[in-house]
Design a protein around this motif. Structure first.
Motif: not given
Length: 264
Positions: A249-255
């Motif tokens: 979970l990074s700022p602005g997105e999920i991988v």
């Protein structure tokens, strides 16, 4: 185009969404889709046919690539060593998938029976490795789809400290913000008589096992007041056929990177 569960990497793994980085799924602007080596059937017939079928299954897709690998002899016998697929900007049943790549190996199908008019089917289970990138914008667009909106309401209903709980929970204006390791859901609960109760749910999200995700230090704020919650450590079990290898979970997105076993 390669999807290797051990080596598939993202060009912008450490970057925020919107920073200009893209997921390396084998897309090269201006270049045609790669052709399968060793099989004229795969390159001339099967790969285009599967790509056409996949396009028919989604509401929208900006880019799509399919590659089937194997010799003609293998394919005629119903054995397909590898199938890879990568898509960007796909919308399936209202769910917006920013970028996704999948690879299935050791596929066995009843091709001989299918050529005689019988339905095409898998002869045995297939392990599929994959990687998914979901931007915050696409996640919020997906919240408007009944499939995800209903699932979110059903999920939250038993968790929220409601004194006059109804059989269903109606949410309006749902939005999710993705930060480093944290998800924040903002919405309004629509109650009988049209009253709206502001709701904010903040929680960390991490892997509890290879098929479970767990809430970490969740906080619920309703109508401006912080409510106690008893679902710290609450787990979401995806079942034994799912294998989650990595969740970012990074700022602005999920991988998310992992695999699933597709059953016949």
């Amino acid at each position: 185009m390669t999807v290797d569960r051990n080596s598939l990497q993202f060009d912008n793994r450490d970057g925020a969404a919107g920073s200009g980085g893209t997921v390396n799924l084998g897309f090269e602007p201006g270049k045609p889709s790669p052709t399968s080596q060793g099989s004229r059937i795969a390159s001339a017939v099967l790969s285009p046919a599967v790509q056409l079928w996949l396009r028919s299954q989604v509401q929208q897709v900006d880019e799509l690539k399919v590659k089937i690998e194997g010799s003609d002899r293998q394919i005629f016998s119903g054995a397909i060593p590898k199938v890879t697929a990568a898509a960007r900007g796909a919308v399936y049943k209202g769910l917006h998938l920013t970028e996704v790549a999948l690879e299935g190996c050791g596929i066995r199908i009843n091709l001989g029976q299918a050529l005689k008019g019988q339905p095409l089917r898998l002869m045995e289970s297939v392990p599929v490795a994959g990687v998914l990138r979901l931007s915050q914008a696409d996640l919020n667009a997906s919240l408007k789809a009944p499939l995800l909106a209903d699932a979110l309401s059903e999920f939250l209903l038993p968790l929220l400290p409601l004194t006059d709980r109804e059989k269903s929970l109606k949410l309006q204006n749902s939005q999710i913000a993705i930060e480093a390791g944290v998800l924040t859901l903002s919405a309004a609960i629509l109650r009988a008589g049209g009253r709206q109760i502001p709701l904010v749910l903040r929680t960390g999200l991490r892997m509890a096992s290879d098929h479970e995700l767990m809430f970490e230090a969740p906080e619920i704020e309703m109508d401006g007041e912080l409510k106690s919650s008893d679902f710290n450590g609450f787990k979401i079990d995806f079942g034994p056929e799912v294998e989650i290898e990595e969740l970012l979970l990074s700022p602005g997105e999920i991988v998310c990177r992992g695999g699933i076993r597709v059953l016949p």
